[in-house]
Design an enzyme around this catalytic site. Structure first.
Site, PDB file in Angstrom:
ATOM      1  N   GLU A   1       0.831  -1.205   0.000  1.00 46.50           N
ATOM      2  CA  GLU A   1       0.000   0.000   0.000  1.00 46.50           C
ATOM      3  C   GLU A   1       0.869   1.260   0.000  1.00 46.50           C
ATOM      4  OE1 GLU A   1      -2.864  -0.343   3.244  1.00 46.50           O
ATOM      5  OE2 GLU A   1      -2.672  -2.523   3.178  1.00 46.50           O
TER       6      GLU A   1
ATOM      7  N   GLU B   1     -10.226   5.958   2.276  1.00 49.92           N
ATOM      8  CA  GLU B   1     -10.638   5.190   3.459  1.00 49.92           C
ATOM      9  C   GLU B   1     -10.624   6.106   4.666  1.00 49.92           C
ATOM     10  OE1 GLU B   1      -8.795   1.747   6.375  1.00 49.92           O
ATOM     11  OE2 GLU B   1      -8.051   1.895   4.323  1.00 49.92           O
TER      12      GLU B   1
END
Length: 419
Positions: A223, A334
């Site tokens: 990520e 997110e």
């Protein structure tokens, strides 16, 4: 006598009653026991705090490596220039005694523009950088570790943020994703904002996920992106970050360079440092490019940040499923919703505005691509978009000749339709 006894009896009763009420002060044994308990309790807590402090300092000694030079960032960060071979990655048993690898061949079809690409972090805004042969590492302080809900898990995600049913653990997403093929990397450009985060225990981020394995205990992810995380950094600046795990965020992996894993090769980019400038509503837009790809020769996963700056790589041995390829790529936002006061959080995603407001107002990802088996960048053929709670944060996808595959996403969190 009977009459006299009757008169004295109430007086004795009152005396006994007050004696009972003040037993702690008139009973030396009781008072002594209470004082002793308090002393033992205080001693226990003092020892507990001392042990915690010892553990924190031992951990800091492990991750804060000796610096050749230290730079002060305008936001208060200390940036240590650490010899490349002494960075945290080389504490790993399989990397001990090694040095960073040379850069690999970039994917075919990749065009980079190095002009002005290295001065978009606050610490280097005046042209500062670390000497050749060193890498910049944001120094971790005692305050950083003390903010963590669990000292042993400092720098790690406690929950699993990728699952499509993740709303049950407080993580909410608005993402575009591709699946159903073999992926050897991903690329995108995204604009950077400074979203409001409601409290210390929440965060807001925008990132790419390169994923393999199931969503059980064997999930592998790589990520990278930007995040605002008061708990991790102690402020509300958007910061460049990386993350990895090979067991669904249980025991492996961490943010940035807070454990042995990611090998940094660049002396001008500090992972975890604040990004500057940022985008403004109805004003200037500032975006960054991210590229993650698997080196066909050695199998390691490399990261490029900005417009052609190689940051470093995740060694292939860190993973199980990602030793071969990814099975899903996700792009998007997110947030953590801790339901403060029983309401949905007001933590913003992206710009804090819904996708429908479009360019200059909403957050975006553009020029979405993946890397195929032949180490070539190719456009997406089956992009899907999904928002966990579209009344709180939403997403709208599209495609055109300038931006290729793109989407707008984000939102304000709590509002009249998202109570």
């Amino acid at each position: 006598m009977a009459s006299s006894d009757c008169k004295i009896s109430p007086i004795i009763s009152i005396f006994v009653f007050f004696l009972f009420l003040n037993s702690s002060s008139v009973c030396p044994v009781c008072s002594s026991e209470s004082g002793e308990f308090n002393r033992v309790n205080q001693t226990f807590h003092a020892r507990e705090e001392l042990e915690k402090l010892k553990m924190i300092r031992a951990h800091l000694m492990k991750i804060n490596k000796p610096a050749v030079k230290t730079l002060q960032s305008p936001d208060g960060d200390l940036i240590d220039c650490v010899a490349s071979h002494q960075q945290p990655a080389f504490d790993h048993p399989q990397l001990k005694g090694q040095k960073p690898l040379d850069p690999p061949e970039r994917p075919k079809g990749h065009h980079s523009n190095r002009m002005g690409s290295e001065n978009y972090q606050l610490w280097s805004i005046l042209g500062e950088s670390c000497p050749e042969g060193t890498i910049p590492i944001r120094r971790t302080s005692e305050k950083d570790v003390l903010r963590a809900s669990n000292v042993r898990k400092f720098g790690r995600r406690i929950t699993k943020p990728i699952r499509r049913d993740s709303s049950s653990n407080g993580h909410e997403h608005a993402v575009g994703y591709v699946t159903g093929d073999q992926y050897y990397g991903a690329k995108a450009s995204l604009n950077v904002w400074a979203p409001r985060v409601a409290n210390q225990y929440e965060f807001s981020l925008s990132q790419m996920w390169v994923i393999s394995g199931s969503f059980g205990n064997d999930l592998n992810t790589i990520e990278a992106g930007w995040q605002v995380s008061p708990e991790l950094y102690g402020d509300n600046y958007p910061r460049f970050f990386t993350y990895w795990t090979s067991d669904a965020y249980q025991a492996t992996g961490c943010y940035n360079l807070l454990c042995s894993g990611f090998v940094q090769t660049n002396n001008k980019i500090a992972i975890g440092a604040a990004i500057s400038p940022t985008s403004s509503y109805n004003g200037g837009q500032f975006d960054i490019s991210l590229l993650v790809w698997k080196d066909p020769k050695h199998g390691n996963w490399w990261l490029e940040f900005g417009s052609g700056v190689l940051v470093g790589y995740w060694p292939s041995f860190l993973f199980t499923h990602l030793r071969s390829h990814a099975t899903m790529v996700q792009y998007g936002g997110e947030v953590v919703n801790s339901n403060p006061s029983g309401l949905h959080t007001s933590t913003q995603m992206g710009s804090g505005h819904f996708a429908g407001e479009g360019f200059g107002k909403a957050s975006y990802f553009r020029n979405l691509q993946v890397v195929d088996w032949d180490n070539s960048l190719i456009p997406l053929s089956n992009l899907r978009v999904l928002a966990d709670h579209p009344n709180c944060y939403d997403i709208q996808g599209g495609i055109n000749t300038v931006w290729g595959n793109y989407f707008y996403y984000g939102g304000p969190g709590e509002n009249s339709k998202c109570p």
